[in-house]
Design an enzyme around this catalytic site. Sequence first.
Site, PDB file in Angstrom:
ATOM      1  N   HIS A   1       0.837  -1.199   0.000  1.00  0.00           N
ATOM      2  CA  HIS A   1       0.000   0.000   0.000  1.00  0.00           C
ATOM      3  C   HIS A   1       0.873   1.250   0.000  1.00  0.00           C
ATOM      4  CE1 HIS A   1      -4.046  -1.761   1.584  1.00  0.00           C
ATOM      5  NE2 HIS A   1      -3.423  -2.622   0.809  1.00  0.00           N
TER       6      HIS A   1
ATOM      7  N   LYS B   1       1.526   0.134  14.983  1.00  0.00           N
ATOM      8  CA  LYS B   1       2.949   0.055  15.315  1.00  0.00           C
ATOM      9  C   LYS B   1       3.366  -1.218  16.053  1.00  0.00           C
ATOM     10  CE  LYS B   1       4.038   2.843  13.364  1.00  0.00           C
ATOM     11  NZ  LYS B   1       4.590   3.135  12.222  1.00  0.00           N
TER      12      LYS B   1
END
Length: 408
Positions: free
Chosen positions: A72, A313
């Site tokens: 992406h 994350k």
Amino acid sequence: MRTQVGIVGGGPAGLVLSHLLDRQGIESVVLELRSRDRLESEVRAGVLEQATVDLLNELGVGRRMEREGAVHHGIELRFDRKGHRIPLSDLTAGREIVLYGQHEVVKDLVEARLAAGGPMIFEAAATSMHDLDTTTPRIRFRRGAYLDLEAGGIRFREDAEEEEELTCDFIAGCDGFFGVSRPSIPERLRTEYERTYPYGWFGVLVEAPPSSEELIYTLHERGFALISTRSAEIQRMYFQCDPKDSTDRWSDEQIWEELQARTETIDSTSLNEGPILEKTIVPMRSFVCDPMQHGRLFLAGDAAHIVTPTGAKGMNLAVRDVRNLAEALAAWYETGKTSLLDSYSDVCVRRAWKAQRFSWWMTSMLHRHPDDDGFQYNLQLAELGYVTSSEAAATSLAENYVGQAFEE
Ligand code: PHB
């Protein structure tokens, strides 16, 4: 039993560490509480930073990810019923992210580890740690364990054997938030920082074609929603919910109604629906333990820090920890120098707070706050308006989202 590095926990942190050590000729044993099946089917996050992707490739475990993962180059922020693209790659000199489920990463790591003869003991519960401030720290563990979620703890099968001991040069605590590693650091020597949010994520896995080419993070009067993907056939979606809610209270129709309402746009685009394969409620929690080391025990990943999933994350941070740890251990075995081991916690804790800040910022910007009288919500819309109209602000989001290159 004896090994050089005893690794408690076979999630991404423990597994990547065992691969990194193996590459340096350092022996390790991985103890994992869950069965292989259970470990490999646990659905978690799915966003890999470029640095994580590069490392998996370097370790020779990236072939399936390269084939099945989706690259992406941007994400969408949606609010006021309009979508706004953040062109991640354009804003970060071409860096990209890959969507590939954490349990797929785990499958690839386990397979390669076992194929290389790497000792991995499944259904083994570490029960205690000893002599952490000596040169021969020990892990007590017991085989035949399983997780009884209803009883909320570890159980042992009736035919489970007696406790055994693994003597090590070093112990890596990669056993997650509820593991035995962190509590093995004496309480007076560690500080724990924690924040729990008054909301959670209702997550579903659905069988349907993608509704969007890129991830959609949306803020709506009814709350946050996230449209993510796993493959051309399987999609992952979330919506903000009460953390004490129960998945049984939601019918599939209600779930779709909520997701459709929160993602609706002025031109009435709607999500592709399909059978819901799995429902879970994810609590929103932020946590940091400082320090992340004590004697010869080193914590990595969720054992030391939890970030809210809004910044994507978690797994990337765990991989960064063990990369530092492997480097420090390799330096010790090669030269006897302890400087990298000594600074391990400082380096990792500083990075964890940086990720914490970004995750907290994304979380605060994108969720409805239960006591809000409208002031907060309007600030959030202003913040989203700024992030999607200023290149400086969008760049700040992008560089945090894609992550930096590994620092030396
Ligand atoms: C996911 O695909 O599970 C996912 C994606 C982005 C996030 C969190 C979770 O920020």
